[in-house]
Write a protein that holds these residues in place. Structure first.
Motif, PDB file in Angstrom:
ATOM      1  N   ASP A 120       0.858  -1.195   0.000  1.00  0.00           N
ATOM      2  CA  ASP A 120       0.000   0.000   0.000  1.00  0.00           C
ATOM      3  C   ASP A 120       0.892   1.243   0.000  1.00  0.00           C
ATOM      4  O   ASP A 120       1.469   1.617   1.022  1.00  0.00           O
ATOM      5  CB  ASP A 120      -0.914  -0.023   1.224  1.00  0.00           C
ATOM      6  CG  ASP A 120      -1.947   1.079   1.223  1.00  0.00           C
ATOM      7  OD1 ASP A 120      -1.643   2.201   0.756  1.00  0.00           O
ATOM      8  OD2 ASP A 120      -3.059   0.837   1.720  1.00  0.00           O
ATOM      9  N   ASP A 121       1.003   1.884  -1.155  1.00  0.00           N
ATOM     10  CA  ASP A 121       1.922   3.012  -1.329  1.00  0.00           C
ATOM     11  C   ASP A 121       1.620   4.178  -0.389  1.00  0.00           C
ATOM     12  O   ASP A 121       2.544   4.839   0.107  1.00  0.00           O
ATOM     13  CB  ASP A 121       1.904   3.507  -2.778  1.00  0.00           C
ATOM     14  CG  ASP A 121       2.484   2.481  -3.746  1.00  0.00           C
ATOM     15  OD1 ASP A 121       3.277   1.625  -3.303  1.00  0.00           O
ATOM     16  OD2 ASP A 121       2.139   2.541  -4.941  1.00  0.00           O
ATOM     17  N   ALA A 122       0.350   4.449  -0.129  1.00  0.00           N
ATOM     18  CA  ALA A 122      -0.012   5.571   0.752  1.00  0.00           C
ATOM     19  C   ALA A 122       0.447   5.302   2.184  1.00  0.00           C
ATOM     20  O   ALA A 122       0.984   6.194   2.858  1.00  0.00           O
ATOM     21  CB  ALA A 122      -1.516   5.817   0.712  1.00  0.00           C
ATOM     22  N   ALA A 125       4.279   5.591   2.340  1.00  0.00           N
ATOM     23  CA  ALA A 125       4.728   6.995   2.296  1.00  0.00           C
ATOM     24  C   ALA A 125       4.531   7.672   3.650  1.00  0.00           C
ATOM     25  O   ALA A 125       5.427   8.382   4.134  1.00  0.00           O
ATOM     26  CB  ALA A 125       3.970   7.752   1.203  1.00  0.00           C
ATOM     27  N   ARG A 126       3.379   7.454   4.265  1.00  0.00           N
ATOM     28  CA  ARG A 126       3.149   8.034   5.601  1.00  0.00           C
ATOM     29  C   ARG A 126       4.151   7.473   6.600  1.00  0.00           C
ATOM     30  O   ARG A 126       4.703   8.196   7.435  1.00  0.00           O
ATOM     31  CB  ARG A 126       1.717   7.741   6.079  1.00  0.00           C
ATOM     32  CG  ARG A 126       0.640   8.502   5.369  1.00  0.00           C
ATOM     33  CD  ARG A 126      -0.714   8.394   6.064  1.00  0.00           C
ATOM     34  NE  ARG A 126      -1.096   7.046   6.444  1.00  0.00           N
ATOM     35  CZ  ARG A 126      -1.944   6.273   5.758  1.00  0.00           C
ATOM     36  NH1 ARG A 126      -2.500   6.709   4.644  1.00  0.00           N
ATOM     37  NH2 ARG A 126      -2.253   5.064   6.213  1.00  0.00           N
ATOM     38  N   ASP A 146       1.733   2.291  10.223  1.00  0.00           N
ATOM     39  CA  ASP A 146       2.343   2.922   9.040  1.00  0.00           C
ATOM     40  C   ASP A 146       3.870   2.828   9.087  1.00  0.00           C
ATOM     41  O   ASP A 146       4.508   2.476   8.090  1.00  0.00           O
ATOM     42  CB  ASP A 146       1.922   4.389   8.926  1.00  0.00           C
ATOM     43  CG  ASP A 146       0.456   4.578   8.567  1.00  0.00           C
ATOM     44  OD1 ASP A 146      -0.232   3.583   8.262  1.00  0.00           O
ATOM     45  OD2 ASP A 146       0.000   5.738   8.611  1.00  0.00           O
TER      46      ASP A 146
END
Length: 171
Positions: free
Chosen positions: A41-43, A46-47, A131
């Motif tokens: 999950d790229d989002a 990134a977070r 995350d």
């Protein structure tokens, strides 16, 4: 019953168990739930990368390349690297969440009660902790991620329970 008949029966039983394992194991080794640390999950990644830079890099060092933690961490023993030269992948997801959130140690983790590892449960939300850990997992090689996934299979019940207990909505 003669010794040779006993040996034959034992060998036959072992062969039957082996055949049964071949048919059952593909179904047993497939995870049934959503992964706790979904590194695809790229989002989320990134977070997590941003939070890692803000909260973790000062003690654990940068993940890419050799551990910098010996240079960065000037307080006591250097914190272990989360990169390829570390051992984070040896612990199942639920144990990593527990350690990061509360400082409590799960099975097979070293005791951090006497270390400088802060309990992030007050500073970071459950979502933020997941995350960060997801970002860490995203940096591992495919081989290391596969080994970590195998470890997670052994603790699928605990990982599922922790996932259901965490508040993963929003940040």
């Amino acid at each position: 019953m003669s010794k040779s008949i006993q040996i034959t029966l034992v060998v036959a039983a072992m062969a039957l168990i082996g055949v049964a394992f071949v048919f059952v194991s593909p179904h047993v080794s497939e995870p049934t739930g959503e992964p706790l640390l979904d590194w695809r999950d790229d989002a989320v990644v990134a977070r997590g990368a941003t939070l890692y830079a803000e909260q973790c890099v000062s003690c654990h060092g940068f993940i890419d390349g050799p551990s910098k933690s010996n240079e960065v961490n000037k307080i006591g023993d250097a914190a272990p690297s989360h990169g390829a030269d570390g051992h984070t992948w040896e612990h199942p997801d639920f144990a990593l969440v527990q350690l990061t959130k509360t400082g409590e140690v799960a099975e097979l983790c070293r005791d951090v009660s006497e270390s400088d590892m802060p309990e992030f449960g007050q500073a970071l939300s459950d979502r933020e902790i997941v995350d960060v850990l997801t970002y860490i997992k995203s940096t591992w090689s495919e081989d290391i991620r596969m080994k970590h996934d195998e470890i997670n299979l052994l603790y699928e019940g605990q990982n599922t329970a922790v996932r259901e207990l965490l508040n993963l909505s929003g940040s």
